[in-house]
Write an enzyme that holds these catalytic residues in place. Structure first.
Site, PDB file in Angstrom:
ATOM      1  N   HIS A  66       0.814  -1.222   0.000  1.00  0.00           N
ATOM      2  CA  HIS A  66       0.000   0.000   0.000  1.00  0.00           C
ATOM      3  C   HIS A  66       0.847   1.273   0.000  1.00  0.00           C
ATOM      4  CE1 HIS A  66      -3.633  -2.260   0.419  1.00  0.00           C
ATOM      5  NE2 HIS A  66      -3.343  -2.705   1.622  1.00  0.00           N
TER       6      HIS A  66
ATOM      7  N   ASP B 213      -2.776 -10.706  -2.454  1.00  0.00           N
ATOM      8  CA  ASP B 213      -3.334 -10.181  -1.211  1.00  0.00           C
ATOM      9  C   ASP B 213      -4.804  -9.822  -1.438  1.00  0.00           C
ATOM     10  OD1 ASP B 213      -2.022  -8.699   1.509  1.00  0.00           O
ATOM     11  OD2 ASP B 213      -3.921  -7.856   0.825  1.00  0.00           O
TER      12      ASP B 213
ATOM     13  N   HIS C 256      -6.361  -7.315  -0.398  1.00  0.00           N
ATOM     14  CA  HIS C 256      -6.473  -5.877  -0.631  1.00  0.00           C
ATOM     15  C   HIS C 256      -5.629  -5.495  -1.844  1.00  0.00           C
ATOM     16  CE1 HIS C 256      -7.111  -6.449   3.762  1.00  0.00           C
ATOM     17  NE2 HIS C 256      -8.114  -5.608   3.536  1.00  0.00           N
TER      18      HIS C 256
ATOM     19  N   ASP D 127      -4.428 -12.972   3.205  1.00  0.00           N
ATOM     20  CA  ASP D 127      -5.675 -12.553   3.842  1.00  0.00           C
ATOM     21  C   ASP D 127      -6.909 -12.790   2.974  1.00  0.00           C
ATOM     22  OD1 ASP D 127      -4.581 -10.632   2.197  1.00  0.00           O
ATOM     23  OD2 ASP D 127      -4.714  -9.003   3.646  1.00  0.00           O
TER      24      ASP D 127
END
Length: 307
Positions: free
Chosen positions: A125, A162, A164, A245
């Site tokens: 991120h 991931d 996200h 995740d």
């Protein structure tokens, strides 16, 4: 086994607080899984610190200074609502990025073709100018830029599974056609980026998945979107933002993957790397907030990297 493990004990020192999901227990669970006797012969390499010049290829000087100078002597320093620094955070972030760069060096010079970097904090991120989303330095992006500049590669692929979307990695390489960034992720979900129409210079490939999606949807996204794009790109190095995740047990999202799905996608990426990249793969831990899910996914991922 053909895979090596890069890690450092200082990556456990980054501690955003007892209630924060990105806790040292995450890395402890990963290292516990890798203590399985079947990995007794796996080479373990102590991660070096990343150099400032390596970080500066993807991050602005002001951001680097924030992370290196604003670490608290005690307690916590909050960079945003989710991203927290503690004593030891800067060192952990330097070791995480340094691990990926060292693994890239070894993959390209042929010493160790495949690596898993068991490090934290995560990185995908972090943008050129902003640490965010639990992330300080964007370790995989730092490693990809290192491969381009230090080793002269022309095509590096980053695959991010991931849950996200890696907005930071996408932002960093948005106009750099030497890097393909391909992401599968739940959408809508934090950070709100990653639509199919976000394509950069033709080098960005997004495969968003609806909440509740499981093995069938995940594998179809790779078979029809991600893998064909990677095949056409023919990378000289495959890098993986290995967030776990999207596992069915994870508390922060609602995809339904299992260890078998991580084994499957990793095996497909190994096959692709063998065809195009002399087998060179560098993977680095990103998210994953169920300790049980982390252990299961790590074993599946590293087993598949080892074949």
């Amino acid at each position: 086994m053909t895979v090596s493990i890069y890690t450092h004990v200082r990556c456990l020192d980054h501690d955003p607080g007892a209630d924060h999901p990105e806790s040292p227990a995450r890395l402890a669970a990963v290292l516990d899984a890798l203590a399985d006797p079947r990995y007794a012969g796996v080479e373990r390499i102590e991660a070096p610190r990343a150099l400032r010049e390596q970080l500066a290829r993807v991050h602005r000087s002001e951001m680097i200074d924030v992370i290196l100078t604003q670490e608290p002597q005690s307690g916590f320093h909050r960079l945003d609502a989710d991203t927290v620094m503690s004593p030891g955070s800067a060192e952990a972030a330097l070791r995480a990025a340094g691990a990926v760069c060292a693994a890239v060096d070894a993959a390209i010079d042929g010493r160790r073709r495949r690596a898993f970097c068991a490090v934290r904090p995560p990185g995908h991120h972090a943008t050129p100018s902003v640490p965010m989303g639990f992330c300080l330095f964007n370790s995989v992006a730092v490693g990809a830029a290192h491969a381009l500049v230090q080793h002269g590669l022309a095509r590096v692929a980053i695959v991010d599974f991931d849950v996200h979307h890696g907005n930071g990695t996408q932002d960093i390489f948005w106009n750099d056609a030497r890097v393909m960034y391909a992401s599968s992720h739940q959408s809508p979900l934090y950070p709100g980026t990653g639509a199919r129409g976000e394509t950069g210079a033709g080098n960005i490939v997004n495969a968003p998945l609806s909440a509740g999606s499981g093995s069938a949807e995940f594998r179809q996204a790779y078979e029809t979107i991600v893998l064909p794009a990677l095949e056409a790109f023919a990378p000289q190095l495959v890098m993986i933002s290995a967030g776990f995740d999207a596992h069915r047990l994870d508390p922060l999202a609602s995809l339904q993957l299992t260890g078998d799905d991580y084994a499957w996608v990793t095996a497909r990426l190994v096959e692709l790397a063998d065809r195009h990249a002399l087998g060179r793969i560098v993977s680095s831990l990103e998210g994953g907030y169920s300790l049980e899910g982390l252990r299961e996914a790590t074993l599946a991922h590293v087993d598949a990297l080892s074949r």
